[in-house]
Scaffold this motif. Structure first.
Motif, PDB file in Angstrom:
ATOM      1  N   VAL A  70       0.868  -1.183   0.000  1.00 21.46           N
ATOM      2  CA  VAL A  70       0.000   0.000   0.000  1.00 21.46           C
ATOM      3  C   VAL A  70       0.898   1.225   0.000  1.00 21.46           C
ATOM      4  O   VAL A  70       1.754   1.382   0.874  1.00 21.46           O
ATOM      5  CB  VAL A  70      -0.934   0.017   1.234  1.00 21.46           C
ATOM      6  N   ARG A  71       0.697   2.116  -1.004  1.00 22.90           N
ATOM      7  CA  ARG A  71       1.450   3.370  -1.106  1.00 22.90           C
ATOM      8  C   ARG A  71       0.496   4.525  -0.859  1.00 22.90           C
ATOM      9  O   ARG A  71      -0.549   4.612  -1.497  1.00 22.90           O
ATOM     10  CB  ARG A  71       2.042   3.539  -2.494  1.00 22.90           C
ATOM     11  N   GLY A  72       0.868   5.422   0.035  1.00 17.74           N
ATOM     12  CA  GLY A  72       0.041   6.578   0.331  1.00 17.74           C
ATOM     13  C   GLY A  72      -0.574   6.476   1.721  1.00 17.74           C
ATOM     14  O   GLY A  72      -0.386   5.496   2.437  1.00 17.74           O
ATOM     15  N   LYS A  73      -1.308   7.510   2.084  1.00 24.20           N
ATOM     16  CA  LYS A  73      -1.947   7.557   3.400  1.00 24.20           C
ATOM     17  C   LYS A  73      -3.218   6.727   3.369  1.00 24.20           C
ATOM     18  O   LYS A  73      -4.144   7.027   2.616  1.00 24.20           O
ATOM     19  CB  LYS A  73      -2.265   8.993   3.787  1.00 24.20           C
ATOM     20  N   ALA A  74      -3.232   5.684   4.211  1.00 22.77           N
ATOM     21  CA  ALA A  74      -4.379   4.782   4.223  1.00 22.77           C
ATOM     22  C   ALA A  74      -4.476   4.073   5.567  1.00 22.77           C
ATOM     23  O   ALA A  74      -3.528   4.061   6.351  1.00 22.77           O
ATOM     24  CB  ALA A  74      -4.245   3.746   3.102  1.00 22.77           C
ATOM     25  N   ILE A  75      -5.629   3.493   5.796  1.00 15.82           N
ATOM     26  CA  ILE A  75      -5.853   2.619   6.941  1.00 15.82           C
ATOM     27  C   ILE A  75      -6.070   1.225   6.376  1.00 15.82           C
ATOM     28  O   ILE A  75      -6.879   1.040   5.466  1.00 15.82           O
ATOM     29  CB  ILE A  75      -7.077   3.076   7.755  1.00 15.82           C
ATOM     30  N   VAL A  76      -5.336   0.246   6.908  1.00 15.11           N
ATOM     31  CA  VAL A  76      -5.452  -1.141   6.467  1.00 15.11           C
ATOM     32  C   VAL A  76      -6.010  -1.944   7.637  1.00 15.11           C
ATOM     33  O   VAL A  76      -5.450  -1.912   8.742  1.00 15.11           O
ATOM     34  CB  VAL A  76      -4.084  -1.713   6.036  1.00 15.11           C
ATOM     35  N   MET A  77      -7.135  -2.633   7.390  1.00 13.26           N
ATOM     36  CA  MET A  77      -7.796  -3.405   8.444  1.00 13.26           C
ATOM     37  C   MET A  77      -7.742  -4.891   8.104  1.00 13.26           C
ATOM     38  O   MET A  77      -8.113  -5.283   6.995  1.00 13.26           O
ATOM     39  CB  MET A  77      -9.249  -2.955   8.581  1.00 13.26           C
ATOM     40  N   HIS A  80      -5.948  -9.262  12.078  1.00 15.63           N
ATOM     41  CA  HIS A  80      -4.836  -9.122  13.021  1.00 15.63           C
ATOM     42  C   HIS A  80      -4.798  -7.738  13.656  1.00 15.63           C
ATOM     43  O   HIS A  80      -4.064  -7.535  14.622  1.00 15.63           O
ATOM     44  CB  HIS A  80      -3.500  -9.394  12.320  1.00 15.63           C
ATOM     45  N   GLY A  81      -5.566  -6.785  13.126  1.00 13.86           N
ATOM     46  CA  GLY A  81      -5.592  -5.441  13.671  1.00 13.86           C
ATOM     47  C   GLY A  81      -5.707  -4.394  12.591  1.00 13.86           C
ATOM     48  O   GLY A  81      -5.937  -4.678  11.421  1.00 13.86           O
ATOM     49  N   VAL A  82      -5.530  -3.131  13.007  1.00 16.42           N
ATOM     50  CA  VAL A  82      -5.639  -1.978  12.106  1.00 16.42           C
ATOM     51  C   VAL A  82      -4.270  -1.310  12.017  1.00 16.42           C
ATOM     52  O   VAL A  82      -3.613  -1.076  13.037  1.00 16.42           O
ATOM     53  CB  VAL A  82      -6.692  -0.976  12.637  1.00 16.42           C
ATOM     54  N   ILE A  83      -3.857  -1.007  10.799  1.00 13.53           N
ATOM     55  CA  ILE A  83      -2.577  -0.356  10.554  1.00 13.53           C
ATOM     56  C   ILE A  83      -2.846   0.980   9.864  1.00 13.53           C
ATOM     57  O   ILE A  83      -3.567   1.026   8.868  1.00 13.53           O
ATOM     58  CB  ILE A  83      -1.650  -1.218   9.660  1.00 13.53           C
ATOM     59  N   ASP A  84      -2.263   2.047  10.390  1.00 11.59           N
ATOM     60  CA  ASP A  84      -2.348   3.364   9.765  1.00 11.59           C
ATOM     61  C   ASP A  84      -0.977   3.646   9.169  1.00 11.59           C
ATOM     62  O   ASP A  84       0.029   3.582   9.884  1.00 11.59           O
ATOM     63  CB  ASP A  84      -2.708   4.404  10.831  1.00 11.59           C
ATOM     64  N   THR A  85      -0.927   3.944   7.874  1.00 14.12           N
ATOM     65  CA  THR A  85       0.367   4.144   7.223  1.00 14.12           C
ATOM     66  C   THR A  85       1.108   5.372   7.731  1.00 14.12           C
ATOM     67  O   THR A  85       2.318   5.476   7.537  1.00 14.12           O
ATOM     68  CB  THR A  85       0.224   4.228   5.695  1.00 14.12           C
ATOM     69  N   GLU A  86       0.411   6.315   8.336  1.00 19.74           N
ATOM     70  CA  GLU A  86       1.010   7.493   8.984  1.00 19.74           C
ATOM     71  C   GLU A  86       2.026   8.224   8.137  1.00 19.74           C
ATOM     72  O   GLU A  86       3.032   8.700   8.640  1.00 19.74           O
ATOM     73  CB  GLU A  86       1.652   7.088  10.314  1.00 19.74           C
ATOM     74  N   GLU A  87       1.789   8.339   6.852  1.00 19.22           N
ATOM     75  CA  GLU A  87       2.733   9.084   5.996  1.00 19.22           C
ATOM     76  C   GLU A  87       2.610  10.564   6.221  1.00 19.22           C
ATOM     77  O   GLU A  87       1.602  11.100   6.462  1.00 19.22           O
ATOM     78  CB  GLU A  87       2.474   8.760   4.526  1.00 19.22           C
TER      79      GLU A  87
END
Length: 87
Positions: A70-77, A80-87
């Motif tokens: 994933v490239r760019g600012k996004a939330i991945v759910m 296993h949990g939620v990941i925020d790319t925090e770019e």
């Protein structure tokens, strides 16, 4: 889990959902790229989607897709949990 129904290839759909890990990508900005990578001896890009702010993509791992970038600012759910790319 999906219920198994008979006929018209429904067994294959159930099998795909049971064995494929699902994940969700929500774009926090325009132009977020979701890139699928192949399985096998050589890892290659095989599919790319571009999402705009607020768009959501629901996808799963398959026989062809073993990883996602994933490239760019996004939330991945994922389960296993939620990941925020925090770019």
């Amino acid at each position: 889990m999906l219920k198994k129904s008979r006929g018209r290839g429904d067994e294959q759909v159930e099998s795909d959902w049971r064995h494929g890990e699902c994940f969700v990508v929500k774009a926090k900005e325009n132009g977020v790229q979701v890139i699928g990578l192949t399985r096998g001896q050589d890892t290659k890009f095989h599919h790319t989607e571009k999402l705009d702010k607020g768009e959501v993509m629901i996808a799963q791992f398959t026989d062809h897709t073993s990883a996602v970038k994933v490239r760019g600012k996004a939330i991945v759910m994922t389960r296993h949990g939620v990941i925020d790319t925090e770019e």
